[in-house]
Design a protein around this motif. Structure first.
Motif, mmCIF file in Angstrom:
data_model
loop_
_atom_site.group_PDB
_atom_site.id
_atom_site.type_symbol
_atom_site.label_atom_id
_atom_site.label_comp_id
_atom_site.label_asym_id
_atom_site.label_seq_id
_atom_site.Cartn_x
_atom_site.Cartn_y
_atom_site.Cartn_z
ATOM 1 N N THR A 5 29.097 54.775 36.669
ATOM 2 C CA THR A 5 28.577 53.407 36.799
ATOM 3 C C THR A 5 28.896 52.565 35.568
ATOM 4 N N GLU A 6 29.965 52.929 34.882
ATOM 5 C CA GLU A 6 30.421 52.120 33.748
ATOM 6 C C GLU A 6 30.926 50.769 34.261
ATOM 7 N N PRO A 7 30.806 49.704 33.460
ATOM 8 C CA PRO A 7 31.294 48.389 33.904
ATOM 9 C C PRO A 7 32.789 48.424 34.244
ATOM 10 N N CYS A 8 33.143 47.713 35.287
ATOM 11 C CA CYS A 8 34.547 47.667 35.708
ATOM 12 C C CYS A 8 34.900 46.251 36.176
ATOM 13 N N ASP A 9 36.183 45.978 36.213
ATOM 14 C CA ASP A 9 36.689 44.716 36.741
ATOM 15 C C ASP A 9 37.246 44.986 38.132
ATOM 16 N N ILE A 10 36.933 44.094 39.056
ATOM 17 C CA ILE A 10 37.443 44.201 40.418
ATOM 18 C C ILE A 10 38.422 43.047 40.626
ATOM 19 N N LEU A 11 39.668 43.396 40.920
ATOM 20 C CA LEU A 11 40.711 42.392 41.116
ATOM 21 C C LEU A 11 41.261 42.476 42.529
ATOM 22 N N LEU A 12 41.600 41.319 43.069
ATOM 23 C CA LEU A 12 42.350 41.243 44.311
ATOM 24 C C LEU A 12 43.752 40.818 43.924
ATOM 25 N N CYS A 13 44.733 41.313 44.622
ATOM 26 C CA CYS A 13 46.109 40.970 44.311
ATOM 27 C C CYS A 13 46.809 40.585 45.617
ATOM 28 N N VAL A 14 47.200 39.337 45.708
ATOM 29 C CA VAL A 14 47.863 38.834 46.913
ATOM 30 C C VAL A 14 49.353 38.714 46.629
ATOM 31 N N GLU B 269 43.747 28.937 60.092
ATOM 32 C CA GLU B 269 44.880 29.257 60.958
ATOM 33 C C GLU B 269 44.610 30.565 61.661
ATOM 34 N N GLU B 270 44.992 30.623 62.917
ATOM 35 C CA GLU B 270 44.839 31.871 63.668
ATOM 36 C C GLU B 270 45.721 32.967 63.075
ATOM 37 N N ARG B 271 46.948 32.597 62.677
ATOM 38 C CA ARG B 271 47.872 33.547 62.049
ATOM 39 C C ARG B 271 48.408 32.907 60.771
ATOM 40 N N LEU B 272 48.017 33.461 59.652
ATOM 41 C CA LEU B 272 48.434 32.948 58.354
ATOM 42 C C LEU B 272 49.742 33.616 57.964
ATOM 43 N N ARG B 273 50.794 32.828 57.869
ATOM 44 C CA ARG B 273 52.131 33.357 57.551
ATOM 45 C C ARG B 273 52.403 33.298 56.050
ATOM 46 N N GLY B 274 53.338 34.154 55.633
ATOM 47 C CA GLY B 274 53.786 34.141 54.241
ATOM 48 C C GLY B 274 53.093 35.138 53.337
ATOM 49 N N ILE B 275 52.110 35.876 53.843
ATOM 50 C CA ILE B 275 51.438 36.898 53.047
ATOM 51 C C ILE B 275 52.102 38.233 53.340
ATOM 52 N N SER B 276 52.472 38.951 52.309
ATOM 53 C CA SER B 276 53.136 40.243 52.460
ATOM 54 C C SER B 276 52.126 41.393 52.475
ATOM 55 N N ASP B 277 51.282 41.439 51.450
ATOM 56 C CA ASP B 277 50.237 42.444 51.394
ATOM 57 C C ASP B 277 49.143 42.020 50.428
ATOM 58 N N VAL B 278 48.022 42.721 50.513
ATOM 59 C CA VAL B 278 46.847 42.407 49.705
ATOM 60 C C VAL B 278 46.339 43.704 49.105
ATOM 61 N N GLY B 279 46.037 43.653 47.819
ATOM 62 C CA GLY B 279 45.579 44.857 47.136
ATOM 63 C C GLY B 279 44.226 44.692 46.511
ATOM 64 N N LEU B 280 43.567 45.828 46.326
ATOM 65 C CA LEU B 280 42.313 45.900 45.601
ATOM 66 C C LEU B 280 42.539 46.837 44.414
ATOM 67 N N ILE B 281 42.201 46.342 43.229
ATOM 68 C CA ILE B 281 42.368 47.125 41.998
ATOM 69 C C ILE B 281 41.020 47.146 41.275
ATOM 70 N N ILE B 282 40.591 48.333 40.911
ATOM 71 C CA ILE B 282 39.369 48.486 40.122
ATOM 72 C C ILE B 282 39.787 49.161 38.827
ATOM 73 N N ARG B 283 39.459 48.518 37.718
ATOM 74 C CA ARG B 283 39.840 49.076 36.417
ATOM 75 C C ARG B 283 38.652 49.019 35.468
ATOM 76 N N ASN B 284 38.743 49.784 34.393
ATOM 77 C CA ASN B 284 37.673 49.805 33.393
ATOM 78 C C ASN B 284 37.431 48.391 32.889
ATOM 79 N N GLY B 285 36.169 48.046 32.756
ATOM 80 C CA GLY B 285 35.807 46.730 32.243
ATOM 81 C C GLY B 285 35.758 46.741 30.728
ATOM 82 N N LYS B 286 35.589 45.578 30.183
ATOM 83 C CA LYS B 286 35.471 45.424 28.730
ATOM 84 C C LYS B 286 34.020 45.124 28.423
#
Length: 158
Positions: free
Chosen positions: A54-63, A140-157
């Protein structure tokens, strides 16, 4: 899709994986592809991961998006919780391009990667299995131009 585009996408993915693998800061990293036909408004990307401390972490989304993405910004509906309950739901707006239409983020040629901080120094309430969901919130029903989406969790400061 041209051979050069595929080659660029493969190089980008491999570079990202290499950076994530080499980093002792990264606790979790997963990218999910979006269909070439577009990200459907009712499609929910689901990320399942284990929290071992339960150490602090940063949660990032990557589009990752292409030059054909039609907007300057993006809205995402995000939720964090367990299989049985979502304890944090939020709507996130961020910009992919500046006022002059120049893409922000990293990459080049055909694929641009935009990391966005969802939470800084977040402390999970307990260890165990967690679920993070992401749904596009554009009109938009279908959003074009997005390739992938990521979730990254890393140690916080601290």
């Amino acid at each position: 899709m041209t051979a050069m585009t595929v080659k660029n996408q493969i190089l980008t993915v491999l570079s990202s994986l290499l950076l994530a693998a080499c980093s002792t800061q990264t606790k979790y990293s997963e990218f999910q592809s979006v269909p070439l036909t577009g990200w459907s408004a009712d499609s929910v990307l689901t990320y399942r991961f284990d929290v071992t401390d339960t150490e602090p972490c940063d949660i990032l989304l990557c589009v990752r998006h292409t030059e054909t993405y039609p907007y300057q910004n993006m809205w995402l509906f995000c939720s964090l919780g367990t299989d049985s309950v979502a304890f944090w739901t939020d709507t996130l707006e961020f910009y992919l391009a500046d006022d002059r239409g120049r893409w922000l983020g990293n990459g080049g040629l055909k694929l641009i990667e935009m990391p966005v901080i969802f939470a800084q120094n977040y402390q999970f309430p307990d260890t165990g299995n967690f679920v993070f969901t992401i749904q596009q919130g554009m009109r938009e029903e279908r959003l074009r131009g997005i390739s992938d989406v990521g979730l990254i969790i890393r140690n916080g400061k601290e």
